[in-house]
Design a protein around this motif. Structure first.
Motif, PDB file in Angstrom:
ATOM      1  N   SER A 126      11.695  17.319  77.992  1.00  0.00           N
ATOM      2  CA  SER A 126      13.000  17.857  78.394  1.00  0.00           C
ATOM      3  C   SER A 126      14.175  17.233  77.661  1.00  0.00           C
ATOM      4  CB  SER A 126      13.221  17.651  79.900  1.00  0.00           C
ATOM      5  OG  SER A 126      12.399  18.505  80.641  1.00  0.00           O
ATOM      6  N   LYS A 127      14.250  15.904  77.679  1.00  0.00           N
ATOM      7  CA  LYS A 127      15.424  15.231  77.136  1.00  0.00           C
ATOM      8  C   LYS A 127      15.229  14.948  75.651  1.00  0.00           C
ATOM      9  CE  LYS A 127      16.429  15.632  81.207  1.00  0.00           C
ATOM     10  NZ  LYS A 127      16.162  14.852  82.359  1.00  0.00           N
ATOM     11  N   LEU A 186       5.258  13.707  88.484  1.00  0.00           N
ATOM     12  CA  LEU A 186       5.534  12.693  89.503  1.00  0.00           C
ATOM     13  C   LEU A 186       5.044  13.149  90.875  1.00  0.00           C
ATOM     14  CD1 LEU A 186       9.029  11.740  88.137  1.00  0.00           C
ATOM     15  CD2 LEU A 186       7.191  10.094  88.529  1.00  0.00           C
ATOM     16  N   TRP A 205      16.667   7.945  90.682  1.00  0.00           N
ATOM     17  CA  TRP A 205      16.743   9.388  90.422  1.00  0.00           C
ATOM     18  C   TRP A 205      16.441  10.137  91.724  1.00  0.00           C
ATOM     19  CZ3 TRP A 205      12.399  12.996  89.092  1.00  0.00           C
ATOM     20  CH2 TRP A 205      12.894  14.281  88.830  1.00  0.00           C
ATOM     21  N   CYS A 212      11.398   9.084  80.834  1.00  0.00           N
ATOM     22  CA  CYS A 212      11.859  10.381  80.316  1.00  0.00           C
ATOM     23  C   CYS A 212      12.963  10.245  79.258  1.00  0.00           C
ATOM     24  CB  CYS A 212      12.401  11.237  81.447  1.00  0.00           C
ATOM     25  SG  CYS A 212      11.100  11.972  82.409  1.00  0.00           S
ATOM     26  N   TYR A 213      13.697   9.115  79.324  1.00  0.00           N
ATOM     27  CA  TYR A 213      14.808   8.929  78.371  1.00  0.00           C
ATOM     28  C   TYR A 213      14.440   7.895  77.304  1.00  0.00           C
ATOM     29  CZ  TYR A 213      17.318  11.388  82.043  1.00  0.00           C
ATOM     30  OH  TYR A 213      17.706  12.322  82.967  1.00  0.00           O
ATOM     31  N   ALA A 223       8.231  16.596  84.003  1.00  0.00           N
ATOM     32  CA  ALA A 223       7.871  15.283  84.546  1.00  0.00           C
ATOM     33  C   ALA A 223       7.995  15.275  86.068  1.00  0.00           C
ATOM     34  CB  ALA A 223       8.775  14.214  83.938  1.00  0.00           C
ATOM     35  N   SER A 251       8.395  13.200  79.168  1.00  0.00           N
ATOM     36  CA  SER A 251       8.887  14.571  79.242  1.00  0.00           C
ATOM     37  C   SER A 251       9.412  15.042  77.894  1.00  0.00           C
ATOM     38  CB  SER A 251      10.028  14.617  80.266  1.00  0.00           C
ATOM     39  OG  SER A 251      10.640  15.879  80.266  1.00  0.00           O
ATOM     40  N   TYR A 294      12.758  10.929  93.546  1.00  0.00           N
ATOM     41  CA  TYR A 294      11.663  10.010  93.898  1.00  0.00           C
ATOM     42  C   TYR A 294      11.419   9.935  95.414  1.00  0.00           C
ATOM     43  CZ  TYR A 294      12.145   8.186  89.094  1.00  0.00           C
ATOM     44  OH  TYR A 294      12.233   8.040  87.737  1.00  0.00           O
ATOM     45  N   ASN A 337      18.040   6.837  85.338  1.00  0.00           N
ATOM     46  CA  ASN A 337      18.939   7.897  85.777  1.00  0.00           C
ATOM     47  C   ASN A 337      19.239   7.568  87.228  1.00  0.00           C
ATOM     48  OD1 ASN A 337      20.155  10.236  86.605  1.00  0.00           O
ATOM     49  ND2 ASN A 337      18.422  11.583  86.235  1.00  0.00           N
TER      50      ASN A 337
HETATM   51  N1  PMP Z   1      12.611  11.607  85.714  1.00  0.00           N
HETATM   52  C1  PMP Z   1      13.919  11.376  85.492  1.00  0.00           C
HETATM   53  C2  PMP Z   1      14.406   9.980  85.512  1.00  0.00           C
HETATM   54  C3  PMP Z   1      14.780  12.444  85.274  1.00  0.00           C
HETATM   55  O1  PMP Z   1      16.077  12.218  85.051  1.00  0.00           O
HETATM   56  C4  PMP Z   1      14.277  13.758  85.284  1.00  0.00           C
HETATM   57  C5  PMP Z   1      15.205  14.919  85.161  1.00  0.00           C
HETATM   58  N2  PMP Z   1      15.441  15.199  83.876  1.00  0.00           N
HETATM   59  C6  PMP Z   1      12.920  13.940  85.459  1.00  0.00           C
HETATM   60  C7  PMP Z   1      12.107  12.850  85.692  1.00  0.00           C
HETATM   61  C8  PMP Z   1      12.285  15.281  85.428  1.00  0.00           C
HETATM   62  O2  PMP Z   1      12.354  15.839  84.177  1.00  0.00           O
HETATM   63  P1  PMP Z   1      11.598  17.186  83.801  1.00  0.00           P
HETATM   64  O3  PMP Z   1      10.927  17.675  85.047  1.00  0.00           O
HETATM   65  O4  PMP Z   1      12.627  18.104  83.279  1.00  0.00           O
HETATM   66  O5  PMP Z   1      10.594  16.790  82.756  1.00  0.00           O
END
Ligand code: PMP
Ligand code: GLU
Length: 388
Positions: free
Chosen positions: A232-233, A103, A124, A204-205, A99, A230, A127, A174
Motif C-alpha cells: 500500500s504505502k 493482521l 494504529w 508497513c512504512y 496488511a 504491505s 489493532y 502510525n
Molecule cells: N498497519 C499500519 C501501521 C497502517 O498504517 C496501515 C494502514 N495503511 C495498515 C497496517 C494496513 O494497510 P493495508 O491494509 O492498506 O495494507
C-alpha cells in the motif's frame, strides 16, 4: 434483524470515517485540504499498472491459491532474505487483501479468548479492534512525547503478565512516525523468545525512514516473530489491497486456513501487479522517499510557527502528531471537537488523536503536495490561533 453483541461493541475505523466525511465535502464542491486518511498522494508507478493490464490481457483473472500465487510469495520471501539474511520460502508467506487483513488473520491465529496483546500507544487505530474481534484483551503501553513516542524494552517488560500471548509492534509508527531503536528492538525480541510470547511486527512504512536505521526482529529470530508488510504505502498501491505476513510455516498455514474460509484469495490482478512492484524498478520508491523527507521538514517548520502547538519529530512514515491540547476551551475540549472545528472552519481534514489512544493530539498525513501542505497548514494555524 439483531446485530450481534460482538459488532455492537465494535467501533468503525476513525481513519476511514474521516475519509468518508472529507470525500463527501469534496463531492459537494468544497475544496478540502485532506491530511486525514494515510495514503500516498502519488499515482501507482506505471510499470506496476502495466503489469496489471498484462495480467488482465492474459486472463489471470481467476481465483488463485488462498494464500496467494507462488510467484508473489517467492518475491516476498526473497525480499526478506535479501534484507535480513533469512532463509524464507513461499511456504512462510500468506498474501492478503492488505496488511489489515493479514493482521486480522494473525490475531485469529494467535489469540485465544482472554489472552493479552501488548500494544504500545499511540497505536494504529485497528489493532485494538482486531484484538477485540479475536476476543483478546489489549494491554496498552503508553509511550511519551518527550521520548518522541519510542517504546522501550523495559516499558514492554513491565506490561507482561502470564496471560501475555502477543506483543504487537509497529515501526515506523502510525500515527507518531516513531522508529523503535535497534537496541530496544533486539531486547524486546530476546524477551519475547525467553518468555515464549509471539511478536507481531508491522513494518508497513519500512521504506519511509529518515536518517535512521530501521530493523526487523525477524532478522534475529524466525520462530517467535511474524512480520507484516504491505504494498500500500511502499508502492502507492492502497486501493489494490495487497499485504502479507511472513514467519513460521505453521502460523502461515493456520492463517491461510482462516483466510481460505473467510476471504478466499487476494485479488489476482493486484497480485501480479505486486510481483512487478517487488521485482521491478525501485526508482519510484526512492523518489517518494525523497519527497516525504522534504515535506517532513517543511511541515515541521510550518507547525513550529504556530504558537502553542508542539510537535515531536517523527523519524518515519508520513505523519506528524502535534499536541493541540493548548487550544482546548470549554466548547472544544477534545481532539474530536478540534478536528471537527478544523474541518468546518478551515476545511482541513486531520484525524483526532483519541482514535489512536492519544487524546490531546491530532494526526496530520503529509502525503500531500507541498502546495496543499503550505496552504492547508497555514489555514490550520490561523484557525487554531483564532481559538486563543
Ligand atoms: N498497519 C499500519 C501501521 C497502517 O498504517 C496501515 C494502514 N495503511 C495498515 C497496517 C494496513 O494497510 P493495508 O491494509 O492498506 O495494507
Ligand atoms: N492506514 C491508513 C491510515 O491510518 C489507512 C486507513 C486505515 O486502513 O485505517 O490512515
Amino acid at each position: 434483524m439483531q446485530i450481534t453483541e460482538r459488532l455492537q461493541a465494535l467501533a468503525g475505523s476513525p481513519t476511514t470515517a474521516v475519509k468518508q466525511v472529507a470525500d463527501q465535502l469534496k463531492r459537494d464542491g468544497i475544496k478540502v485540504y485532506d491530511f486525514g486518511v494515510g495514503e500516498p498522494d502519488f499515482g501507482t508507478p506505471e510499470n506496476i499498472k502495466d503489469a496489471a493490464v498484462g495480467a488482465m490481457e492474459q486472463n489471470k483473472t481467476k481465483y488463485t491459491t488462498a494464500r496467494g500465487i507462488v510467484e508473489l510469495r517467492e518475491a516476498i520471501a526473497q525480499r526478506y532474505n535479501n534484507k535480513y539474511g533469512t532463509a524464507f520460502g513461499p511456504e512462510h508467506v500468506v498474501v492478503s487483501g492488505g496488511a489489515k487483513q493479514s493482521l486480522y488473520n494473525l490475531m485469529m491465529t494467535l489469540v485465544n479468548p482472554g489472552d493479552e496483546v501488548i500494544i504500545p500507544s499511540p497505536y494504529w487505530v485497528s489493532y485494538p479492534a482486531l484484538v477485540q474481534l479475536a476476543q483478546g484483551t489489549s494491554v496498552f503501553v503508553e509511550t511519551k512525547a518527550e521520548n518522541d513516542f519510542k517504546v522501550t524494552a523495559s516499558e514492554i517488560e513491565a506490561a507482561i503478565t502470564p496471560r501475555t500471548k502477543v506483543i504487537n509492534l509497529n515501526s515506523p509508527n502510525n500515527p507518531t512516525g516513531a522508529v523503535i531503536e535497534i537496541e530496544e528492538l533486539k531486547q524486546i525480541t530476546e524477551m519475547a523468545v525467553e518468555k515464549d510470547i509471539a511478536l507481531i511486527y508491522d513494518e508497513c512504512y519500512e521504506c519511509f525512514v529518515f536518517g535512521k536505521e530501521h530493523g526487523n526482529p525477524i532478522q534475529w529470530n524466525q520462530e517467535k516473530v511474524v512480520s507484516v508488510g504491505s504494498a500500500s504505502k511502499t508502492y502507492a498501491m492502497t486501493g489494490w489491497r495487497i499485504g502479507w505476513m511472513i514467519g513460521l510455516k505453521e502460523v502461515a498455514a493456520a492463517s491461510d486456513r482462516f483466510q481460505s474460509q473467510a476471504a478466499s484469495n487476494p485479488n489476482s490482478i493486484a497480485q501480479w501487479a505486486a510481483v512487478e512492484a517487488l521485482l521491478g524498478e525501485q526508482d519510484a520508491v526512492d523518489e517518494m522517499h525523497a519527497a516525504y523527507a522534504k515535506r517532513r521538514t517543511m511541515v515541521l517548520d510550518l507547525l513550529n510557527q504556530v504558537d502553542g502547538l508542539t510537535c515531536p519529530v517523527p523519524e518515519g512514515a508520513f505523519y506528524v502528531f502535534p499536541d493541540v491540547s493548548n487550544f482546548f476551551n470549554e466548547e472544544l475540549c477534545d481532539s474530536i471537537a478540534i478536528a471537527k472545528y478544523l474541518l468546518e472552519e478551515a476545511h482541513v481534514a486531520v484525524v483526532p488523536g483519541s482514535g489512536f489512544g492519544a487524546e490531546g493530539y491530532v494526526r496530520i498525513s503529509y502525503a500531500a503536495s507541498e502546495q496543499e501542505l503550505t496552504e492547508g497548514l497555514t489555514r490550520m494555524g490561523e484557525a487554531l490561533k483564532a481559538l486563543k
